[in-house]
Design a protein around this motif. Structure first.
Motif, PDB file in Angstrom:
ATOM      1  N   GLU A  22       3.179  -8.092  -7.636  1.00 36.95           N
ATOM      2  CA  GLU A  22       3.351  -6.833  -6.919  1.00 36.95           C
ATOM      3  C   GLU A  22       2.044  -6.399  -6.260  1.00 36.95           C
ATOM      4  O   GLU A  22       2.051  -5.915  -5.135  1.00 36.95           O
ATOM      5  N   LEU A  23       0.933  -6.556  -6.961  1.00 36.02           N
ATOM      6  CA  LEU A  23      -0.362  -6.204  -6.391  1.00 36.02           C
ATOM      7  C   LEU A  23      -0.671  -7.078  -5.178  1.00 36.02           C
ATOM      8  O   LEU A  23      -1.117  -6.578  -4.142  1.00 36.02           O
ATOM      9  N   ALA A  24      -0.411  -8.377  -5.292  1.00 38.27           N
ATOM     10  CA  ALA A  24      -0.677  -9.290  -4.176  1.00 38.27           C
ATOM     11  C   ALA A  24       0.178  -8.928  -2.960  1.00 38.27           C
ATOM     12  O   ALA A  24      -0.313  -8.926  -1.825  1.00 38.27           O
ATOM     13  N   LEU A  25       1.436  -8.597  -3.178  1.00 40.01           N
ATOM     14  CA  LEU A  25       2.307  -8.209  -2.070  1.00 40.01           C
ATOM     15  C   LEU A  25       1.862  -6.887  -1.454  1.00 40.01           C
ATOM     16  O   LEU A  25       1.906  -6.705  -0.233  1.00 40.01           O
ATOM     17  N   TYR A  26       1.411  -5.958  -2.286  1.00 44.52           N
ATOM     18  CA  TYR A  26       0.926  -4.672  -1.782  1.00 44.52           C
ATOM     19  C   TYR A  26      -0.325  -4.867  -0.928  1.00 44.52           C
ATOM     20  O   TYR A  26      -0.439  -4.291   0.167  1.00 44.52           O
ATOM     21  N   VAL A  27      -1.259  -5.677  -1.399  1.00 46.37           N
ATOM     22  CA  VAL A  27      -2.485  -5.936  -0.640  1.00 46.37           C
ATOM     23  C   VAL A  27      -2.153  -6.636   0.675  1.00 46.37           C
ATOM     24  O   VAL A  27      -2.733  -6.323   1.722  1.00 46.37           O
ATOM     25  N   GLN A  28      -1.186  -7.543   0.642  1.00 44.52           N
ATOM     26  CA  GLN A  28      -0.779  -8.226   1.876  1.00 44.52           C
ATOM     27  C   GLN A  28      -0.171  -7.231   2.869  1.00 44.52           C
ATOM     28  O   GLN A  28      -0.465  -7.289   4.065  1.00 44.52           O
ATOM     29  N   ARG A  29       0.652  -6.290   2.391  1.00 42.09           N
ATOM     30  CA  ARG A  29       1.223  -5.273   3.277  1.00 42.09           C
ATOM     31  C   ARG A  29       0.131  -4.393   3.871  1.00 42.09           C
ATOM     32  O   ARG A  29       0.194  -4.015   5.042  1.00 42.09           O
ATOM     33  N   LEU A  30      -0.874  -4.047   3.055  1.00 40.04           N
ATOM     34  CA  LEU A  30      -1.985  -3.256   3.583  1.00 40.04           C
ATOM     35  C   LEU A  30      -2.737  -4.019   4.670  1.00 40.04           C
ATOM     36  O   LEU A  30      -3.094  -3.456   5.701  1.00 40.04           O
ATOM     37  N   ALA A  31      -2.982  -5.300   4.448  1.00 37.70           N
ATOM     38  CA  ALA A  31      -3.715  -6.118   5.423  1.00 37.70           C
ATOM     39  C   ALA A  31      -2.935  -6.274   6.717  1.00 37.70           C
ATOM     40  O   ALA A  31      -3.525  -6.342   7.800  1.00 37.70           O
ATOM     41  N   ASP A  32      -1.598  -6.314   6.614  1.00 40.52           N
ATOM     42  CA  ASP A  32      -0.747  -6.482   7.797  1.00 40.52           C
ATOM     43  C   ASP A  32      -0.326  -5.144   8.405  1.00 40.52           C
ATOM     44  O   ASP A  32       0.477  -5.120   9.337  1.00 40.52           O
TER      45      ASP A  32
END
Length: 46
Positions: A22-32
Motif C-alpha cells: 500500500e505504501l509503494a502504491l501510494y508513493v507511486q500515485r504521488l510521483a505520478d
C-alpha cells in the motif's frame, strides 16, 4: 511454538506485506500526480 515461548518463530505475516505494498502504491500515485484514493466519495458525486 518453541518451548518456553508464547509466539511462534518464522511465521510470515501478510499484514506487513500488505502495508508495504500500500505504501509503494501510494508513493507511486504521488510521483505520478495521481488521485488520492478513498473508500467513500468525498466529492459528493457517489
Amino acid at each position: 511454538m518453541p518451548a518456553g515461548h508464547q509466539n511462534p518463530f518464522g511465521e510470515a505475516t501478510q499484514w506487513g506485506d500488505y502495508h508495504l505494498r500500500e505504501l509503494a502504491l501510494y508513493v507511486q500515485r504521488l510521483a505520478d500526480n495521481g488521485p488520492y484514493l478513498t473508500f467513500f466519495s468525498t466529492s459528493g458525486d457517489a
